[in-house]
Design a protein around this motif. Structure first.
Motif, PDB file in Angstrom:
ATOM      1  N   GLY A   1      92.254 -64.348  20.183  1.00 50.70           N
ATOM      2  CA  GLY A   1      92.630 -65.221  19.575  1.00 50.70           C
ATOM      3  C   GLY A   1      91.231 -64.723  18.382  1.00 50.70           C
ATOM      4  N   ASP A   2      91.877 -65.194  17.243  1.00 52.32           N
ATOM      5  CA  ASP A   2      90.422 -65.120  15.825  1.00 52.32           C
ATOM      6  C   ASP A   2      89.821 -66.534  16.381  1.00 52.32           C
ATOM      7  OD1 ASP A   2      91.080 -63.025  14.713  1.00 52.32           O
ATOM      8  OD2 ASP A   2      92.180 -63.922  13.250  1.00 52.32           O
ATOM      9  N   GLY A   3      90.430 -67.561  16.905  1.00 48.78           N
ATOM     10  CA  GLY A   3      89.332 -69.110  16.706  1.00 48.78           C
ATOM     11  C   GLY A   3      88.163 -68.605  18.327  1.00 48.78           C
ATOM     12  N   PRO A   4      88.703 -68.348  19.154  1.00 50.09           N
ATOM     13  CA  PRO A   4      87.580 -68.633  20.494  1.00 50.09           C
ATOM     14  C   PRO A   4      86.315 -67.527  19.885  1.00 50.09           C
ATOM     15  CG  PRO A   4      89.702 -68.821  21.052  1.00 50.09           C
ATOM     16  CD  PRO A   4      90.186 -68.239  19.766  1.00 50.09           C
ATOM     17  N   GLU A   5      87.245 -66.462  19.257  1.00 52.87           N
ATOM     18  CA  GLU A   5      85.715 -65.249  18.940  1.00 52.87           C
ATOM     19  C   GLU A   5      85.392 -65.131  17.927  1.00 52.87           C
ATOM     20  OE1 GLU A   5      85.833 -62.646  20.918  1.00 52.87           O
ATOM     21  OE2 GLU A   5      86.804 -62.660  22.670  1.00 52.87           O
ATOM     22  N   GLY A   6      85.414 -66.092  17.127  1.00 55.41           N
ATOM     23  CA  GLY A   6      84.744 -67.083  15.609  1.00 55.41           C
ATOM     24  C   GLY A   6      83.720 -67.960  16.274  1.00 55.41           C
ATOM     25  N   ARG A   7      83.798 -68.533  17.470  1.00 53.28           N
ATOM     26  CA  ARG A   7      83.278 -69.503  17.695  1.00 53.28           C
ATOM     27  C   ARG A   7      82.477 -69.181  18.796  1.00 53.28           C
ATOM     28  NH1 ARG A   7      88.295 -72.314  19.101  1.00 53.28           N
ATOM     29  NH2 ARG A   7      88.652 -71.671  21.317  1.00 53.28           N
ATOM     30  N   THR A   8      82.530 -67.611  19.093  1.00 56.42           N
ATOM     31  CA  THR A   8      81.388 -67.376  19.477  1.00 56.42           C
ATOM     32  C   THR A   8      80.131 -65.959  19.029  1.00 56.42           C
ATOM     33  OG1 THR A   8      82.728 -67.076  21.457  1.00 56.42           O
ATOM     34  CG2 THR A   8      80.887 -65.170  21.339  1.00 56.42           C
ATOM     35  N   LEU A   9      81.368 -65.684  17.673  1.00 62.15           N
ATOM     36  CA  LEU A   9      80.155 -65.146  16.907  1.00 62.15           C
ATOM     37  C   LEU A   9      79.517 -66.574  16.088  1.00 62.15           C
ATOM     38  CD1 LEU A   9      79.286 -62.198  15.565  1.00 62.15           C
ATOM     39  CD2 LEU A   9      81.688 -63.125  14.188  1.00 62.15           C
ATOM     40  N   LEU A  10      80.034 -67.498  15.907  1.00 62.19           N
ATOM     41  CA  LEU A  10      79.038 -68.130  15.521  1.00 62.19           C
ATOM     42  C   LEU A  10      78.460 -69.292  15.869  1.00 62.19           C
ATOM     43  CD1 LEU A  10      81.743 -70.530  13.396  1.00 62.19           C
ATOM     44  CD2 LEU A  10      79.906 -68.887  12.382  1.00 62.19           C
ATOM     45  N   GLN A  11      78.140 -68.777  17.426  1.00 60.02           N
ATOM     46  CA  GLN A  11      76.885 -69.104  18.220  1.00 60.02           C
ATOM     47  C   GLN A  11      76.216 -68.698  18.140  1.00 60.02           C
ATOM     48  OE1 GLN A  11      79.644 -69.609  21.743  1.00 60.02           O
ATOM     49  NE2 GLN A  11      80.361 -72.141  20.970  1.00 60.02           N
ATOM     50  N   GLN A  12      76.307 -67.082  18.374  1.00 60.61           N
ATOM     51  CA  GLN A  12      74.998 -66.210  17.837  1.00 60.61           C
ATOM     52  C   GLN A  12      74.799 -65.755  17.503  1.00 60.61           C
ATOM     53  OE1 GLN A  12      77.292 -62.299  19.017  1.00 60.61           O
ATOM     54  NE2 GLN A  12      78.077 -62.579  21.243  1.00 60.61           N
ATOM     55  N   LEU A  13      75.541 -66.529  15.514  1.00 59.56           N
ATOM     56  CA  LEU A  13      74.436 -66.115  13.676  1.00 59.56           C
ATOM     57  C   LEU A  13      74.087 -67.497  14.712  1.00 59.56           C
ATOM     58  CD1 LEU A  13      74.153 -65.463  11.534  1.00 59.56           C
ATOM     59  CD2 LEU A  13      75.916 -67.384  11.071  1.00 59.56           C
ATOM     60  N   GLY A  14      73.530 -68.826  15.247  1.00 62.72           N
ATOM     61  CA  GLY A  14      72.844 -70.014  14.816  1.00 62.72           C
ATOM     62  C   GLY A  14      73.100 -70.572  14.003  1.00 62.72           C
ATOM     63  N   PRO A  15      72.780 -71.559  14.190  1.00 65.64           N
ATOM     64  CA  PRO A  15      72.182 -72.902  12.877  1.00 65.64           C
ATOM     65  C   PRO A  15      71.965 -72.156  11.763  1.00 65.64           C
ATOM     66  CG  PRO A  15      71.338 -73.451  14.814  1.00 65.64           C
ATOM     67  CD  PRO A  15      71.543 -71.903  15.200  1.00 65.64           C
ATOM     68  N   ALA A  16      72.536 -72.472  10.203  1.00 60.53           N
ATOM     69  CA  ALA A  16      71.874 -72.744   9.491  1.00 60.53           C
ATOM     70  C   ALA A  16      70.672 -73.577   9.488  1.00 60.53           C
ATOM     71  CB  ALA A  16      73.158 -73.153   8.491  1.00 60.53           C
ATOM     72  N   ASP A  17      69.786 -72.872   8.169  1.00 62.69           N
ATOM     73  CA  ASP A  17      68.617 -73.672   7.524  1.00 62.69           C
ATOM     74  C   ASP A  17      68.872 -73.840   6.431  1.00 62.69           C
ATOM     75  OD1 ASP A  17      68.871 -71.203   6.005  1.00 62.69           O
ATOM     76  OD2 ASP A  17      67.033 -70.277   6.858  1.00 62.69           O
TER      77      ASP A  17
END
Length: 252
Positions: free
Chosen positions: A146-162
């Motif tokens: 599914g796109d949702g779980p994989e999208g969340r994983t990718l956002l976690q890898q990207l990390g917080p926005a400054d």
């Protein structure tokens, strides 16, 4: 299509130095790989003017497994050639058909990002893009994930926005968990609610129109046949071609 010397020099420091005059330079290897990526041909079908196909294949394979092309991609981000310091990014995925040659990786290499869907065997490429030329981060998953779980994983890898960044997503990412994670990381989610939402929310429809930038980026790199169809058994090799496609697209 070939990389010029002045284009290669922007990423040359990311590649291993050749200790003695080599019959095939690093630039020649990259141009041979570009031919393979553009035409989707087998390595052994490389025109003879590029040199010994096996030497080229071994070097590309080694670079892929050592993360050399990823390093070159990050170098272009550091130089600002790939622009990632923006106020709006888009998250989406695209399906990539897996050729029979891309099946059957040895078990010792672990599970690969290949999954069976109604359309056959597929790999999904998930990406956060800053524009239709600038990829920020991406990952692979099996085509039936599914796109949702994989999208969340990718956002976690990207990390917080400054700084406050708008995150444009389609309805595949409108789940509460995905939106909550985006807010937690400092992003402002811009995503339309599904029609069956009991408490739908308003969203910026004009800003949301920019979401097609990530789709246009997918279209740009899929003009390379080695990206449009997956021929590689190993994720690490296919990922290297995706890095290379993004590098070539922005340099040329």
């Amino acid at each position: 299509m070939e990389l010029k010397k002045e284009q290669y020099e922007q990423i040359a420091e990311c590649f291993p130095k050749q200790r003695k005059p080599a019959k095939i330079s690093n630039l020649d290897v990259l141009n041979a790989a570009l031919y393979v990526m553009e035409n989707g041909c087998k390595w052994r079908s490389l025109p003879k003017e590029y040199g010994d196909w096996h030497v080229i294949y071994v070097r590309i394979n080694r670079w892929a497994k050592k993360g050399v092309l990823e390093k070159a991609f990050l170098r272009l981000q550091q130089l600002g050639i790939i622009k990632i310091q923006v106020n709006v990014v888009s998250l989406d995925s695209t399906c990539i058909k897996v050729h029979p040659d891309g099946m059957g990786a040895l078990k010792k290499n672990g599970a690969q990002a290949v999954g069976r869907t109604r359309g056959g065997w597929n790999t999904k490429l998930h990406m956060v893009a800053a524009s239709d030329r600038d990829g920020v981060i991406f990952s692979l998953s099996a085509g039936n994930r599914g796109d949702g779980p994989e999208g969340r994983t990718l956002l976690q890898q990207l990390g917080p926005a400054d700084h406050p960044v708008y995150l444009l997503m389609d309805r595949a990412y409108e789940g509460d968990e995905t939106r909550a994670l985006a807010v937690e990381l400092g992003y402002i989610p811009v995503v339309p609610p599904k029609s069956n939402r009991k408490d739908p929310w308003d969203y910026d429809k004009e800003l949301y129109k920019q979401r097609n930038q990530v789709e246009r980026l997918f279209r740009r790199i899929k003009r390379f046949r080695r990206i449009f169809t997956r021929y590689d058994k190993l994720d690490v090799i296919f990922l290297a071609f995706v890095f290379f496609a993004l590098i070539v697209d922005v340099l040329m």
